[in-house]
Design a protein around this motif. Structure first.
Motif, PDB file in Angstrom:
ATOM      1  N   PHE A  77       8.657 -21.065  31.583  1.00  0.00           N
ATOM      2  CA  PHE A  77       7.337 -21.342  32.140  1.00  0.00           C
ATOM      3  C   PHE A  77       6.270 -21.463  31.056  1.00  0.00           C
ATOM      4  CE2 PHE A  77       6.522 -16.901  31.464  1.00  0.00           C
ATOM      5  CZ  PHE A  77       5.143 -16.779  31.410  1.00  0.00           C
ATOM      6  N   ALA A  78       6.470 -20.815  29.892  1.00  0.00           N
ATOM      7  CA  ALA A  78       5.453 -20.853  28.838  1.00  0.00           C
ATOM      8  C   ALA A  78       6.024 -21.041  27.445  1.00  0.00           C
ATOM      9  CB  ALA A  78       4.625 -19.564  28.873  1.00  0.00           C
ATOM     10  N   THR A  79       7.292 -20.684  27.238  1.00  0.00           N
ATOM     11  CA  THR A  79       7.857 -20.715  25.882  1.00  0.00           C
ATOM     12  C   THR A  79       7.863 -22.101  25.246  1.00  0.00           C
ATOM     13  OG1 THR A  79       9.266 -18.846  26.503  1.00  0.00           O
ATOM     14  CG2 THR A  79       9.824 -20.005  24.471  1.00  0.00           C
ATOM     15  N   PRO A  80       8.282 -23.177  25.941  1.00  0.00           N
ATOM     16  CA  PRO A  80       8.240 -24.497  25.297  1.00  0.00           C
ATOM     17  C   PRO A  80       6.845 -24.893  24.826  1.00  0.00           C
ATOM     18  CG  PRO A  80       9.613 -24.575  27.257  1.00  0.00           C
ATOM     19  CD  PRO A  80       8.927 -23.242  27.263  1.00  0.00           C
ATOM     20  N   LYS A  81       5.813 -24.580  25.624  1.00  0.00           N
ATOM     21  CA  LYS A  81       4.447 -24.909  25.195  1.00  0.00           C
ATOM     22  C   LYS A  81       4.029 -24.047  24.015  1.00  0.00           C
ATOM     23  CE  LYS A  81      -0.371 -25.182  26.470  1.00  0.00           C
ATOM     24  NZ  LYS A  81      -0.529 -26.197  25.398  1.00  0.00           N
TER      25      LYS A  81
END
Length: 310
Positions: A77-81
Motif C-alpha cells: 500500500f505504501a512501500t513501492p511509493k
C-alpha cells in the motif's frame, strides 16, 4: 476561521524516512530488496499451500495462505511509493492517493488482526479439543472466518476514511512520515480534532487492543494445556504456537503503541511504522517456513515437481 476561507488541499508533502541523500540512496537499494523478498516469500507460501492438496485441505495452512495474501497487500500500500520517493527530491502524494493509502492500510491491517485471531482459535481447537477439530474447523467454518476478517477490515477502514475525507484541509499539508498515517493527516485539518482523536482511539486502538487481548487469552490457555501434557507429544504444538506468538507480538506491538495514543508522537513512531508495514510481512514467511517441517517438505515437493516438469 471562516470555512469559506479554506483553501482546498489537493496534495500532501511526505517527509519520508530521512533527508540525507546518501541514506536515501542506501535505503532505495535496501528496501527494494526487502520488498522483492516480501513478495517472493509470501507468494511462495501462497503457491505452496494452493498446490499441495494436504496443506490446502488443512485449516491452519488455509488460514496461513490467506495471511500471506494479506501481507502482500499490506507491504504494497505504501512501500513501492516510498522506494520511488527515495530517488525524488519532492515527495508528493495526491489527496486521493493519501486517502487510498489510509483505506488500504486499515483494510489489510484490520483484516489481518481478525485473521490472526482466527489462527489462534484454530490452534486452540487443535490442541485443547483435538477430538472435535474436524467438526469445529470444517471447510465452511474456515471460509466464514476468512470472510469475517475481510468484512471487519472493510468496515473498519470505511469508518476511518469516512470522517477523514470530508475534513477541511487548509494547510500546512506536510506529513511527517513516508505514507499518509491517519493520526498525522487528521492533525492537518483546520478544526479541533480532539473528538476525532477519541473516535480513532475507539476504532483503531480498540480493534488492536481487543484482538491482542483475545490472542493473549487464547495462547495462555493453549500454553497451559501444553504444559499439562507429556513433553514428547507437545513439541510440534509448542513450535507452532511459538511461531504464532512471535508474529502476533511483532504485528500488534507497534500498532498498539501508535494507535492507542494517536496525537502523542515520538521519534520512534516512524521506525515502528516501518516495522509493522514492511518488516512484519517479511518475517512472517521466514517464521512460518523455517520453523515448519510440513511447509519445508511441501516446498521441496513443489521444487522437485518443477524440476521434473522441466
Amino acid at each position: 476561521m471562516d470555512p469559506q476561507n479554506y483553501s482546498l488541499v489537493s496534495e500532501f508533502v511526505l517527509h519520508g524516512l530521512c533527508t540525507s541523500r546518501h541514506l536515501q540512496n542506501f535505503f532505495f537499494i535496501f528496501f527494494f530488496g526487502i520488498y522483492v523478498a516480501i513478495m517472493l516469500g509470501n507468494l511462495l507460501i501462497l503457491v505452496t499451500v494452493i498446490s499441495d492438496p494436504c496443506l490446502h485441505s488443512s485449516p491452519m495452512y488455509f488460514l496461513l495462505g490467506n495471511l500471506a495474501f494479506l501481507d502482500m497487500w499490506l507491504a504494497s500500500f505504501a512501500t513501492p511509493k516510498m522506494i520511488r520517493d527515495f530517488l525524488s527530491d519532492q515527495k508528493l502524494i495526491s489527496f486521493g492517493g493519501c486517502m487510498a493509502q489510509i483505506f488500504f492500510l486499515h483494510f489489510t491491517g484490520g483484516a489481518e488482526m481478525v485473521l490472526l485471531v482466527s489462527m489462534a482459535y484454530d490452534r486452540y481447537v487443535a490442541i485443547c479439543k483435538p477430538l472435535h477439530y474436524m467438526t469445529l474447523m470444517s471447510w465452511q467454518t474456515c471460509i466464514r472466518l476468512v470472510l469475517a476478517s475481510w468484512v471487519v477490515g472493510f468496515v473498519h477502514s470505511i469508518s476511518q476514511v469516512a470522517f477523514t475525507v470530508n475534513l477541511p484541509y487548509c494547510g500546512p499539508s506536510e506529513v511527517d512520515s513516508f505514507f499518509c498515517d491517519l493520526p498525522l493527516v487528521i492533525k492537518l485539518a483546520c478544526m479541533d480534532t480532539y473528538v476525532l482523536g477519541i473516535i480513532m482511539i475507539s476504532d483503531s486502538g480498540l480493534l488492536s487492543l481487543s484482538c491482542f487481548l483475545l490472542l493473549l487469552i487464547s495462547y495462555t490457555v493453549i500454553l497451559l494445556t501444553i504444559r499439562q501434557r507429556a513433553a514428547g507429544s507437545t513439541s510440534k504444538a509448542l513450535s507452532t504456537c511459538s511461531a504464532h506468538i512471535m508474529v502476533v507480538t511483532l504485528f500488534f506491538g507497534p500498532c498498539i503503541f501508535i494507535y492507542v495514543r494517536p496525537f502523542s508522537r515520538f521519534s520512534v513512531d516512524k521506525l515502528l511504522s516501518v516495522f509493522y508495514t514492511i518488516f512484519t510481512p517479511l518475517l512472517n514467511p521466514i517464521i512460518y517456513t523455517l520453523r515448519n517441517e510440513e511447509m519445508i517438505a511441501a516446498m521441496k515437493k513443489l521444487q522437485n515437481r518443477r524440476v521434473t516438469f522441466q
